[in-house]
Design an enzyme around this catalytic site. Structure first.
Site, PDB file in Angstrom:
ATOM      1  N   THR A 120      -6.982  22.350  78.132  1.00  0.00           N
ATOM      2  CA  THR A 120      -6.636  22.540  79.547  1.00  0.00           C
ATOM      3  C   THR A 120      -6.403  24.008  79.912  1.00  0.00           C
ATOM      4  O   THR A 120      -6.496  24.370  81.082  1.00  0.00           O
ATOM      5  CB  THR A 120      -5.374  21.730  79.907  1.00  0.00           C
ATOM      6  OG1 THR A 120      -4.314  22.145  79.055  1.00  0.00           O
ATOM      7  CG2 THR A 120      -5.624  20.244  79.783  1.00  0.00           C
ATOM      8  N   ASP A 121      -6.113  24.859  78.906  1.00  0.00           N
ATOM      9  CA  ASP A 121      -5.742  26.248  79.210  1.00  0.00           C
ATOM     10  C   ASP A 121      -6.796  26.983  80.033  1.00  0.00           C
ATOM     11  O   ASP A 121      -6.477  27.679  80.994  1.00  0.00           O
ATOM     12  CB  ASP A 121      -5.483  27.032  77.911  1.00  0.00           C
ATOM     13  CG  ASP A 121      -4.160  26.659  77.272  1.00  0.00           C
ATOM     14  OD1 ASP A 121      -3.428  25.821  77.833  1.00  0.00           O
ATOM     15  OD2 ASP A 121      -3.853  27.214  76.189  1.00  0.00           O
ATOM     16  N   THR A 175      -6.251  20.087  73.197  1.00  0.00           N
ATOM     17  CA  THR A 175      -5.149  19.194  72.843  1.00  0.00           C
ATOM     18  C   THR A 175      -5.586  17.739  72.737  1.00  0.00           C
ATOM     19  O   THR A 175      -5.020  16.969  71.964  1.00  0.00           O
ATOM     20  CB  THR A 175      -4.030  19.346  73.903  1.00  0.00           C
ATOM     21  OG1 THR A 175      -3.542  20.688  73.831  1.00  0.00           O
ATOM     22  CG2 THR A 175      -2.875  18.409  73.647  1.00  0.00           C
TER      23      THR A 175
END
Ligand code: ASP
Length: 337
Positions: A94-95, A14
């Site tokens: 971040t996942d 992101t």
């Protein structure tokens, strides 16, 4: 005084994503922005460090692969060996940041700071968090007190260890937490303050190394296959049997409570162990330590995950299986790492 050199490896996520408007916070795209745009958006970076940037991949981290891990780890290890480099930053979605961070934590042999960061909001969003996260990550990577603490995750003014930090919220910028231990450092303005240090293995104290893993992947094509099977009401072992059929060498069972196993699934896990797959009992509860359960599980060689969540237990089991398939040895590695 020359600025400290920080090498930045970008993998996607992101932090380099853009939306159609300032209010688009989900469903945004990874097209269009590169690591150079990220750096250009934060002019203060040039006062914090002399940055050298490289693109490793440009993917959403929900699609991370161990092939990218290996490429990234080699690039980080090579940079860390350079005398002119003070620290390393990895930008990442971040996942799955916690999995990549834990992998690097276990395989890198450096005391230099290695810091992962990312963003919860795309670069085009109102109150985008990426620019400050990047600045904080670079400052942390350049900070002498960040050395020797293993791989770190820096987001939202908090510093945590690769082992403890986990993504806890789908959209909030305060998503990374250490459920039991919290964070080990804080960033307030330009001040970087450490309050604790990790005691589990990393760098020289880790039994794993990139060289050995590279030799393994050269011989076998990839890291050992390990699947996670998530327990639930009406569980009947179908996913365990599917994992075995797909060639899993290890299964992490994300059990209920203290790694409990549904009676409908238990026979499939016993059969998996009988066929040589290593079974790790983790917990879907989100915190705490999964320890010994029924004697039958221990006798079958199931290894309790301890304080690792299922996705980190999977990373460790993949690495363990490149060294041994002995459940007692893997149990010892789980207690150490
Ligand atoms: N889906 C994104 C990723 O992990 C989420 C993020 O980066 O925050 O790549």
């Amino acid at each position: 005084m020359p600025l400290p050199k920080v090498v930045l490896f970008a993998t996607g996520g992101t932090i380099v994503s853009s939306g159609a408007s300032a209010t688009q916070m989900t469903g945004y795209s990874l097209q269009g922005l590169r690591v150079e745009d990220l750096i250009a958006a934060v002019p203060a970076l040039s006062e914090a460090a002399d940055i050298e940037a490289h693109q490793i991949s440009n993917i959403d981290s929900s699609s991370m692969t161990s092939a990218v891990w290996m490429k990234l780890a080699r690039a980080v290890e090579n940079a860390a060996r350079r005398d002119d480099v003070t620290g390393i930053v990895v930008t990442h979605g971040t996942d799955t940041m916690e999995e990549t961070a834990y992998f690097l934590n276990l395989v890198l042999k450096t005391r230099k700071p290695v810091v992962l960061t990312g963003a919860m909001r795309p670069a085009t969003a109102i109150s985008a968090d990426g620019p400050l996260n990047l600045l904080n990550a670079v400052r942390t990577a350049a900070a002498p007190q960040a050395a020797g603490k293993g791989v770190l995750i820096v987001l939202n003014d908090a510093i945590g260890t690769a082992r403890d930090m986990t993504k806890t919220h789908p959209t909030n910028v305060a998503t990374f937490r250490g459920p039991d231990l919290g964070i080990i450092g804080m960033i307030s303005g330009a001040r970087i303050e450490f309050l604790a240090a990790p005691v589990k293995c990393h760098a020289e104290s880790s039994p794993f190394s990139l060289e050995k893993l590279e030799a393994w992947t050269a011989a076998h094509g990839a890291l050992p296959r390990v699947d996670i099977v998530y327990s639930h009401t009406d569980d009947d072992g179908v996913m365990v049997r599917a994992a075995l059929a797909a060639g899993a060498r290890g299964i992490v069972h994300a059990g209920t409570g203290n790694g409990s196993i549904h009676e409908g699934t238990e026979p499939a896990l016993f059969e998996a162990a009988r066929q040589g797959a290593l079974v790790v009992r983790a917990s879907r509860t989100g915190s705490g330590s999964t320890v010994e359960g029924l004697a039958a599980w221990q006798n079958a060689g199931f290894v309790p995950a301890g304080s690792l969540n299922p996705q980190k237990a999977r990373v460790l089991l993949q690495l363990c299986l490149t060294q041994t398939t002995d459940s007692a040895e893997i149990d010892a590695l789980f207690r150490r790492c």
